[in-house]
Design a protein around this motif. Structure first.
Motif, PDB file in Angstrom:
ATOM      1  N   MET A   1       0.847  -1.170   0.000  1.00  0.00           N
ATOM      2  CA  MET A   1       0.000   0.000   0.000  1.00  0.00           C
ATOM      3  C   MET A   1       0.898   1.240   0.000  1.00  0.00           C
ATOM      4  N   GLN A   2       0.556   2.224  -0.780  1.00  0.00           N
ATOM      5  CA  GLN A   2       1.383   3.408  -0.922  1.00  0.00           C
ATOM      6  C   GLN A   2       0.560   4.646  -0.581  1.00  0.00           C
ATOM      7  N   THR A   3       1.171   5.551   0.153  1.00  0.00           N
ATOM      8  CA  THR A   3       0.521   6.808   0.503  1.00  0.00           C
ATOM      9  C   THR A   3       0.931   7.864  -0.504  1.00  0.00           C
ATOM     10  N   ILE A   4      -0.027   8.561  -1.060  1.00  0.00           N
ATOM     11  CA  ILE A   4       0.229   9.607  -2.042  1.00  0.00           C
ATOM     12  C   ILE A   4      -0.206  10.928  -1.442  1.00  0.00           C
ATOM     13  N   TYR A   5       0.666  11.914  -1.495  1.00  0.00           N
ATOM     14  CA  TYR A   5       0.374  13.225  -0.938  1.00  0.00           C
ATOM     15  C   TYR A   5       0.099  14.210  -2.058  1.00  0.00           C
ATOM     16  N   TYR A   6      -0.933  15.031  -1.901  1.00  0.00           N
ATOM     17  CA  TYR A   6      -1.286  16.066  -2.862  1.00  0.00           C
ATOM     18  C   TYR A   6      -1.241  17.415  -2.165  1.00  0.00           C
ATOM     19  N   LYS A   7      -0.853  18.441  -2.912  1.00  0.00           N
ATOM     20  CA  LYS A   7      -0.905  19.801  -2.382  1.00  0.00           C
ATOM     21  C   LYS A   7      -2.199  20.438  -2.860  1.00  0.00           C
ATOM     22  N   THR A   8      -2.928  21.035  -1.939  1.00  0.00           N
ATOM     23  CA  THR A   8      -4.181  21.668  -2.284  1.00  0.00           C
ATOM     24  C   THR A   8      -4.352  22.934  -1.456  1.00  0.00           C
ATOM     25  N   SER A   9      -5.098  23.862  -1.982  1.00  0.00           N
ATOM     26  CA  SER A   9      -5.350  25.092  -1.244  1.00  0.00           C
ATOM     27  C   SER A   9      -6.804  25.166  -0.772  1.00  0.00           C
ATOM     28  N   SER A  10      -7.571  24.126  -0.997  1.00  0.00           N
ATOM     29  CA  SER A  10      -8.994  24.162  -0.641  1.00  0.00           C
ATOM     30  C   SER A  10      -9.285  23.169   0.478  1.00  0.00           C
ATOM     31  N   PHE A  11      -8.795  23.484   1.673  1.00  0.00           N
ATOM     32  CA  PHE A  11      -9.087  22.650   2.821  1.00  0.00           C
ATOM     33  C   PHE A  11     -10.423  23.048   3.424  1.00  0.00           C
ATOM     34  N   ILE A  12     -11.082  22.097   4.039  1.00  0.00           N
ATOM     35  CA  ILE A  12     -12.333  22.359   4.744  1.00  0.00           C
ATOM     36  C   ILE A  12     -11.978  22.480   6.219  1.00  0.00           C
ATOM     37  N   ARG A  13     -12.353  23.570   6.810  1.00  0.00           N
ATOM     38  CA  ARG A  13     -12.084  23.735   8.238  1.00  0.00           C
ATOM     39  C   ARG A  13     -13.226  23.094   9.020  1.00  0.00           C
ATOM     40  N   HIS A  14     -12.856  22.321   9.998  1.00  0.00           N
ATOM     41  CA  HIS A  14     -13.877  21.714  10.845  1.00  0.00           C
ATOM     42  C   HIS A  14     -13.446  21.809  12.295  1.00  0.00           C
ATOM     43  N   GLU A  15     -14.426  21.746  13.165  1.00  0.00           N
ATOM     44  CA  GLU A  15     -14.188  21.781  14.601  1.00  0.00           C
ATOM     45  C   GLU A  15     -14.760  20.494  15.175  1.00  0.00           C
ATOM     46  N   GLY A  16     -13.898  19.677  15.714  1.00  0.00           N
ATOM     47  CA  GLY A  16     -14.357  18.406  16.269  1.00  0.00           C
ATOM     48  C   GLY A  16     -14.833  17.497  15.146  1.00  0.00           C
ATOM     49  N   ASN A  17     -16.049  16.999  15.258  1.00  0.00           N
ATOM     50  CA  ASN A  17     -16.617  16.099  14.256  1.00  0.00           C
ATOM     51  C   ASN A  17     -17.537  16.816  13.283  1.00  0.00           C
ATOM     52  N   LEU A  18     -17.603  18.155  13.339  1.00  0.00           N
ATOM     53  CA  LEU A  18     -18.541  18.899  12.517  1.00  0.00           C
ATOM     54  C   LEU A  18     -17.839  19.504  11.313  1.00  0.00           C
ATOM     55  N   VAL A  19     -18.476  19.430  10.158  1.00  0.00           N
ATOM     56  CA  VAL A  19     -17.972  20.033   8.931  1.00  0.00           C
ATOM     57  C   VAL A  19     -19.085  20.917   8.383  1.00  0.00           C
ATOM     58  N   ASP A  20     -18.741  22.132   7.976  1.00  0.00           N
ATOM     59  CA  ASP A  20     -19.720  23.051   7.410  1.00  0.00           C
ATOM     60  C   ASP A  20     -19.943  22.676   5.945  1.00  0.00           C
ATOM     61  N   LEU A  21     -21.028  21.972   5.666  1.00  0.00           N
ATOM     62  CA  LEU A  21     -21.292  21.495   4.315  1.00  0.00           C
ATOM     63  C   LEU A  21     -21.630  22.629   3.357  1.00  0.00           C
ATOM     64  N   ALA A  22     -22.226  23.699   3.858  1.00  0.00           N
ATOM     65  CA  ALA A  22     -22.547  24.835   2.995  1.00  0.00           C
ATOM     66  C   ALA A  22     -21.261  25.476   2.476  1.00  0.00           C
ATOM     67  N   ALA A  23     -20.275  25.644   3.355  1.00  0.00           N
ATOM     68  CA  ALA A  23     -18.989  26.204   2.922  1.00  0.00           C
ATOM     69  C   ALA A  23     -18.301  25.255   1.954  1.00  0.00           C
ATOM     70  N   TYR A  24     -18.410  23.965   2.190  1.00  0.00           N
ATOM     71  CA  TYR A  24     -17.811  22.980   1.290  1.00  0.00           C
ATOM     72  C   TYR A  24     -18.443  23.056  -0.100  1.00  0.00           C
ATOM     73  N   ARG A  25     -19.761  23.158  -0.163  1.00  0.00           N
ATOM     74  CA  ARG A  25     -20.442  23.251  -1.459  1.00  0.00           C
ATOM     75  C   ARG A  25     -20.044  24.520  -2.198  1.00  0.00           C
ATOM     76  N   GLN A  26     -19.919  25.630  -1.458  1.00  0.00           N
ATOM     77  CA  GLN A  26     -19.526  26.884  -2.096  1.00  0.00           C
ATOM     78  C   GLN A  26     -18.115  26.790  -2.659  1.00  0.00           C
ATOM     79  N   LYS A  27     -17.191  26.224  -1.900  1.00  0.00           N
ATOM     80  CA  LYS A  27     -15.818  26.076  -2.383  1.00  0.00           C
ATOM     81  C   LYS A  27     -15.770  25.126  -3.565  1.00  0.00           C
TER      82      LYS A  27
END
Length: 105
Positions: A1-27
């Motif tokens: 198994m091989q791990t592949i790393y990608y560089k991206t500028s569009s990270f989703i910020r989350h706090e704990g187990n919550l992700v803002d899906l509206a911000a994700y859809r907009q991005k």
């Protein structure tokens, strides 16, 4: 198994187990150039008799234990006693069969 790393500028910020899906859809729509559906207003809360068994908690809201009637508690107690009895009998049967196999062979 091989791990592949990608560089991206569009990270989703989350706090704990919550992700803002509206911000994700907009991005996602901004990056892909596709049409994204507009975020709808929250649905009105149903009447107390129509409330679903599961509901989403607001951030910081403490969960409430479900209300159980006397019959439901009695049923749960009976079920737990039956399962405890089955587990105890399984241990006794396993002990007796192990002892018998050691003594007979």
């Amino acid at each position: 198994m091989q791990t592949i790393y990608y560089k991206t500028s569009s990270f989703i910020r989350h706090e704990g187990n919550l992700v803002d899906l509206a911000a994700y859809r907009q991005k996602l729509s901004a990056v892909s150039g596709d049409w994204a559906p507009a975020v709808q207003a929250p649905l009105p809360e149903p009447a107390p008799e129509e409330r679903p068994a599961l509901r989403l908690l607001e951030p910081g809201e403490a969960p409430r234990p479900p209300h159980r009637g006397r019959a439901a508690r009695r049923r749960v107690r009976r079920l737990s006693l039956a399962l405890d009895l089955c587990a105890s009998l399984a241990v006794v049967v396993l002990t007796l069969s192990a002892a018998a196999s050691f003594l007979l062979f």
